[in-house]
Write an enzyme that holds these catalytic residues in place. Structure first.
Site, PDB file in Angstrom:
ATOM      1  N   GLU A   4      23.908  50.464 -50.520  1.00  0.00           N
ATOM      2  CA  GLU A   4      22.498  50.612 -50.178  1.00  0.00           C
ATOM      3  C   GLU A   4      22.339  51.445 -48.904  1.00  0.00           C
ATOM      4  OE1 GLU A   4      20.464  46.971 -50.826  1.00  0.00           O
ATOM      5  OE2 GLU A   4      18.554  47.713 -50.072  1.00  0.00           O
ATOM      6  N   GLU A  64      22.786  54.951 -49.826  1.00  0.00           N
ATOM      7  CA  GLU A  64      21.566  55.404 -50.503  1.00  0.00           C
ATOM      8  C   GLU A  64      20.483  55.746 -49.473  1.00  0.00           C
ATOM      9  OE1 GLU A  64      19.942  52.456 -53.157  1.00  0.00           O
ATOM     10  OE2 GLU A  64      18.339  53.780 -53.872  1.00  0.00           O
ATOM     11  N   CYS A 117      17.698  43.067 -53.671  1.00  0.00           N
ATOM     12  CA  CYS A 117      18.623  41.968 -53.989  1.00  0.00           C
ATOM     13  C   CYS A 117      17.932  40.671 -54.355  1.00  0.00           C
ATOM     14  CB  CYS A 117      19.636  41.728 -52.878  1.00  0.00           C
ATOM     15  SG  CYS A 117      19.157  42.300 -51.298  1.00  0.00           S
ATOM     16  N   SER A 162      15.514  50.406 -53.909  1.00  0.00           N
ATOM     17  CA  SER A 162      16.929  50.751 -53.915  1.00  0.00           C
ATOM     18  C   SER A 162      17.435  50.552 -55.335  1.00  0.00           C
ATOM     19  CB  SER A 162      17.687  49.833 -52.964  1.00  0.00           C
ATOM     20  OG  SER A 162      19.065  49.881 -53.258  1.00  0.00           O
ATOM     21  N   LYS A 204      17.649  34.279 -60.290  1.00  0.00           N
ATOM     22  CA  LYS A 204      18.958  34.835 -60.659  1.00  0.00           C
ATOM     23  C   LYS A 204      19.259  34.562 -62.126  1.00  0.00           C
ATOM     24  CE  LYS A 204      20.259  36.590 -56.729  1.00  0.00           C
ATOM     25  NZ  LYS A 204      20.459  38.051 -56.620  1.00  0.00           N
ATOM     26  N   GLU A 230      17.463  37.229 -63.771  1.00  0.00           N
ATOM     27  CA  GLU A 230      18.099  38.526 -63.492  1.00  0.00           C
ATOM     28  C   GLU A 230      19.317  38.756 -64.383  1.00  0.00           C
ATOM     29  OE1 GLU A 230      20.292  38.904 -59.787  1.00  0.00           O
ATOM     30  OE2 GLU A 230      19.400  40.860 -59.432  1.00  0.00           O
ATOM     31  N   GLU A 263      19.628  45.123 -69.103  1.00  0.00           N
ATOM     32  CA  GLU A 263      20.451  46.197 -68.543  1.00  0.00           C
ATOM     33  C   GLU A 263      21.682  45.666 -67.795  1.00  0.00           C
ATOM     34  OE1 GLU A 263      17.264  45.618 -67.902  1.00  0.00           O
ATOM     35  OE2 GLU A 263      16.795  45.683 -65.758  1.00  0.00           O
ATOM     36  N   CYS A 270      16.707  33.449 -48.772  1.00  0.00           N
ATOM     37  CA  CYS A 270      17.423  32.592 -49.726  1.00  0.00           C
ATOM     38  C   CYS A 270      17.575  31.153 -49.235  1.00  0.00           C
ATOM     39  CB  CYS A 270      18.791  33.165 -50.022  1.00  0.00           C
ATOM     40  SG  CYS A 270      18.706  34.853 -50.620  1.00  0.00           S
TER      41      CYS A 270
END
Lengths: 366, 565
Positions: free
Chosen positions: B269, B272, B289, B309, B348, B351, B356, B493
């Site tokens: 990241e 990037e 994230c 990102s 999560k 996710e 993908e 988190c």
């Protein structure tokens, strides 16, 4: 009847020629009490609203007459809407409100035109105090007759009561100081200013009678005098004060005033009296009332939402003769606690019918 | 100062606080249920009633007034509380439950309800992340307050009236068919087990029991600071070693660390971001994230998709590498690997189920469990967690830096990224690595950091109401920031939807402190200095941002509407 007299906005003109504080003092001195059932001094309510710092004051006329067996406001709005609009104008002047909302019961849609016509007819006078009156239609929820739920409803929020404090007079509709007055209360205001006013109450009388209807009588009238006006069809054994007021055994000498009825464990409220004949089942009436409260509880707090549901279940068991001793004690617990821990007036009154029925007609539950 | 009398004892008190708040501070016990320190009191459950000047009132919303005479307990109050608990547990089977409601009932000595079960509602288990069982709902309204007031997602609200009121969604659709971002804030606050994570314990235990499977677990940065709470340890207890030991005892074949791919995320990241700044790419770059945040963006702010990102989250980077890099090192057949993650998060679960997320040629992650699920697994297995000796992560993908450790707290990703970006751009090793301006629980934090002569403007938001507010600022001033960190959950988190119940702001703060301590105690505090990361690039990925890295570690986003998927 006093309440059907028209004062033709002369009382408003008289009020508008005095300082608002003087109008409030006159209402305070008259000892006019809220006719929605809470019996709070109207003058003090106005004074608190007026004295709040916030300049955007609001008047709400509570025309959501939802208590079963109550139809006095309907009578006023049918026969004499002008006196209500005049009362609103005086109240708005006294508390310095520029906006008024009439919250009209959904089932009274046919009365909307009466009110609109009267507002149009007196547009000039209302303009003098820059008062804008909007009519908001209720949608059938009993809880929206509660003074805080009414505000949620007007604000298009869920029809649930708010916790008090803050009281509406400090922080009401859209957080503005708000005075909420019942139709009958406001309709009495022009009569007080006119002079010669007598403190009379409108009794909504129904039940096992030949002549149900609205009767104008002073508080303290005896049950016998009231019932005889209604001409009983058979012997009367009990009086129910709507759904929320509970019941008392019928005795002709009982004085119908808040203190006497309170002492008996019931509530006179807005002077709704339903006469019950001796052949009728108190348990069945209680079951109907419980069903009403299950339907009308907003669902916010535990005792009202769940308690009334289980009251209904247990009454059904009693009627089916399948209730156990445990069910009976559970019913008694609900009867003595729902009011103590409920959040709003609806919940706090929702078990009075059971409590008083168990007190006076216990043998019918066996 | 005012004077009040509580159970006959005089107290001086500050005006303005409620009876319950004051009594909690003075350790005067008042049972309560719907009240939660982070939310406005609703006074709905009516358990916290006390006697105030002779009248029963709820203590959660009654403010102390001078001269108040309060009785917190007498026969009548006890009876009233018990009756309300009985009404609330009518649809519960307490012996199978461990939640705030069941514990309260136990505390008040209510074994079972005299009232009949009154609900038979369909359980909504269609979401990959969250289950909703309205039979267990006690309508305390905490979840709705969280979803509406704190997260501003408005996926759930109340419908119906009276006994038939329920927590409901858009046209009563299931949670997978509405704009629910699966953040799970409803699940970490629900006192009665009506909102819970979708539980995959059985599937994981079955995989462990299957001799043909190699079950490998990764553990997220924050859970070592929260797992202890499942065993009665105070919030902020750092239990890394015990956690590893417990996972091994449960039978996982390898115990690895998501912190490793947290470091990797920073490297990718950071690369990037540097590229975007150098090549005039789309700025601000926004972190990706937090999968709850990603879904929120896809539903409500899809115009920011180019700002996101392209890095996968650490969980997904880990999954992709596990079945490629790690499998090849250890000569494992990737089709036999069952990839399990322990996360502070319900999103999560969503996710890992995104179509993908299979760049390894397999599902990159097979099961994602929350902190709470791991707590239950350990308890169910009869493991005495507190007395476990410390274990160590397995080598390769088990080593990490202090920068990864602080990923679990709001501002942590930003700070980790700044440590790496500053070193790379300045082309030297900087010593001043603690960026205090991005720490702490303020809703939106801003800072300007001078790196290699350039003013880098950054912002950090946590909790989706704050995220929404920050994005509205960016919409008005698109060039205000270079880099933004957004976490879906309040506190990051450590306040995640999968953390122990009930999570509060105060607990999230203590948990974050544990992570910052872990960072301070480590020698290795910068992601790009992690030797295992350097080895990964050398042996497998090639350079930072290489094609292989892009294939395995980066992802794309999907525009979603405001109503459902």
């Amino acid at each position: 009847m006093q309440i059907t007299q028209n004062t033709n906005f002369e009382s408003f003109k008289k009020a508008a020629s005095m300082p608002p504080e003087e109008v409030i003092q006159i209402i305070k001195d008259s000892n006019l009490k809220g006719r929605g059932g809470a019996n709070f001094s109207t003058g003090i309510k106005w004074e608190c609203t007026r004295n709040c710092d916030n300049s955007d004051k609001i008047l709400i006329c509570n025309a959501d007459e939802g208590e079963p067996g109550t139809f006095k406001d309907k009578m006023i709005m049918t026969k004499n809407p002008d006196i209500l609009i005049e009362g609103i104008a005086i109240a708005a002047y006294a508390i310095d409100a520029k906006r008024c909302f009439i919250y009209l019961r959904g089932e009274y849609a046919h009365l909307r035109k009466n009110l609109e016509d009267s507002i149009a007819k007196h547009a000039k006078e209302l303009e003098k105090i820059n008062l804008n009156i909007d009519i908001i239609m209720g949608a059938g929820a009993y809880i929206c007759g509660d003074e805080t739920a009414i505000m949620n409803s007007i604000q298009e929020l869920r029809g649930e009561p708010r916790t008090k404090p803050p009281y509406p007079v400090e922080k009401g509709l859209c957080d503005c100081p708000t005075s909420i007055n019942n139709v009958e209360t406001l309709a009495n205001v022009p009569l007080i200013l006119e002079g010669g006013w007598k403190d009379m109450r409108l009794f909504s009388l129904s039940g096992n009678l030949e002549n149900p209807g609205v009767y104008e009588l002073p508080l303290g009238v005896t049950a016998g005098d009231l019932i005889s006006l209604g001409k009983p069809k058979t012997d009367i054994k009990a009086l129910f004060f709507g759904c929320a007021g509970g019941c008392i055994p019928y005795a002709p000498e009982t004085k119908l005033d808040p203190e006497t009825i309170n002492k008996m464990g019931a509530m006179l409220g807005s002077c709704t009296v339903i006469a019950v004949g001796k052949e009728q089942s108190i348990v069945k009436i209680c079951r109907n009332i419980a069903e009403f409260f299950v339907h009308e509880s907003c669902g916010k707090c535990t005792p009202c939402r769940e308690g009334n549901y289980h009251v209904l279940q247990i009454l059904d068991k009693i009627l089916e003769k399948t209730a156990t001793a445990d069910d009976f004690t559970a019913l008694e617990d609900l009867a003595s606690f729902i009011n103590k821990t409920s959040l709003c007036g609806l919940g706090q009154a929702s078990n009075i019918h059971i409590k008083t029925a168990l007190k006076y007609f216990r043998e019918e539950f066996r | 100062m005012i004077k009040v009398k509580i159970d006959g004892v005089q107290f001086d008190a500050e005006a303005g606080q409620t009876i319950l708040e004051f009594c909690l501070k003075k350790e005067i016990k008042i049972p309560h249920l719907c009240w939660h320190p982070d939310l406005d009191p609703q006074a709905k459950c009516r358990i916290c009633v006390v006697n105030v000047n002779g009248r029963m009132s709820t203590s959660c919303n009654t403010k102390l007034q001078d001269g108040m005479d309060i009785i917190t307990e007498n026969d009548e109050i006890i009876k009233a509380r018990k009756l309300n608990v009985e009404l609330l547990i009518a649809n519960h089977d307490l012996k199978d439950e461990d939640n705030e409601l069941s514990r309260l009932a136990k505390e008040l000595g209510v074994q079972k309800s005299r009232f009949d079960k009154s609900h038979d509602k369909q359980v909504d288990d269609k979401s990959p992340a969250i289950m909703r069982d309205n039979n267990k709902c006690i309508l305390c309204g905490r979840c709705v307050q969280k979803c509406q007031d704190i997260q501003n997602v408005n996926a759930i609200g109340l419908s119906g009236r009276g006994h038939f009121t329920e927590v409901s969604s858009y046209f009563k659709h299931n949670l997978d068919d509405i704009a629910c971002v699966t953040c799970g804030q409803c699940t970490n606050i629900c006192p009665s087990g009506a909102f819970i994570e979708k539980d995959y314990i059985k599937e994981v235990m079955d995989a462990i029991a299957n001799p043909d499977k190699i079950v490998i677990v990764q553990t997220a940065p924050s859970i070592r600071g929260t797992l202890g709470e499942c065993f009665g340890m105070p919030p902020g207890s750092l239990v890394t070693g015990k956690m590893v030991a417990a996972l091994r005892k449960l039978g996982f074949d390898k115990v690895l660390d998501t912190d490793f791919t947290a470091d990797l995320t920073i490297v990718e990241e950071g690369t990037e971001l540097i590229n975007r700044i150098k090549n005039k790419g789309v700025l601000p770059q926004i972190t990706s994230c937090s999968p709850g945040w990603v879904k929120f963006m896809e539903h409500f702010f899809p115009e920011f998709m180019p700002n996101m990102s392209s890095c996968k989250s650490p969980q997904q980077m880990f999954g992709a590498l596990l079945k490629t890099y790690y499998a090849s090192i250890h000569n494992m057949d990737p089709s036999k690997i069952v990839s399990v993650s322990i996360m502070p998060c319900t999103a999560k679960k969503f996710e890992m189920s995104r179509p993908e997320m299979n760049d390894s040629g397999f599902a990159d992650v097979d099961y994602s469990l929350t902190t709470r699920e791991l707590g239950r697994m350990i308890n169910d297995a009869g493991i005495d967690f507190k007395s476990l000796p410390d274990g160590l992560f397995d080598p390769v993908m088990g080593n990490s830096s202090g920068a990864a450790a602080i990923f679990g707290a709001t501002g942590g990703v930003m700070e980790a990224a700044l440590r790496t970006a500053a070193d790379i751009l300045e082309e030297k090793e900087l010593d001043n690595i603690e960026y205090n301006a991005v720490r702490g629980i303020k809703g939106i934090k801003e800072a300007t950091v001078k790196i290699a002569g350039m003013d880098v403007n950054v912002a950090v938001a946590h909790g989706l109401r704050n995220a929404r507010a920050l994005l509205e600022i960016v919409k008005k001033e698109p060039s205000k920031y270079h880099f933004i960190e957004i976490m879906a959950c309040p506190g990051g988190c450590v306040g995640g939807g999968g953390q122990p119940v009930p999570t509060t702001k105060e607990k999230a703060k203590l948990r974050a402190e544990a992570l910052y301590k872990q960072d301070r105690d480590l020698k290795l505090r910068k992601s790009h200095k992690n030797p295992e990361i350097a080895k990964l690039y050398e042996d497998f990925l090639g350079s930072h941002g290489s094609e292989k890295a892009h294939h395995l570690l980066h992802t794309k986003y999907t525009k979603r509407n405001e109503f459902g998927n």
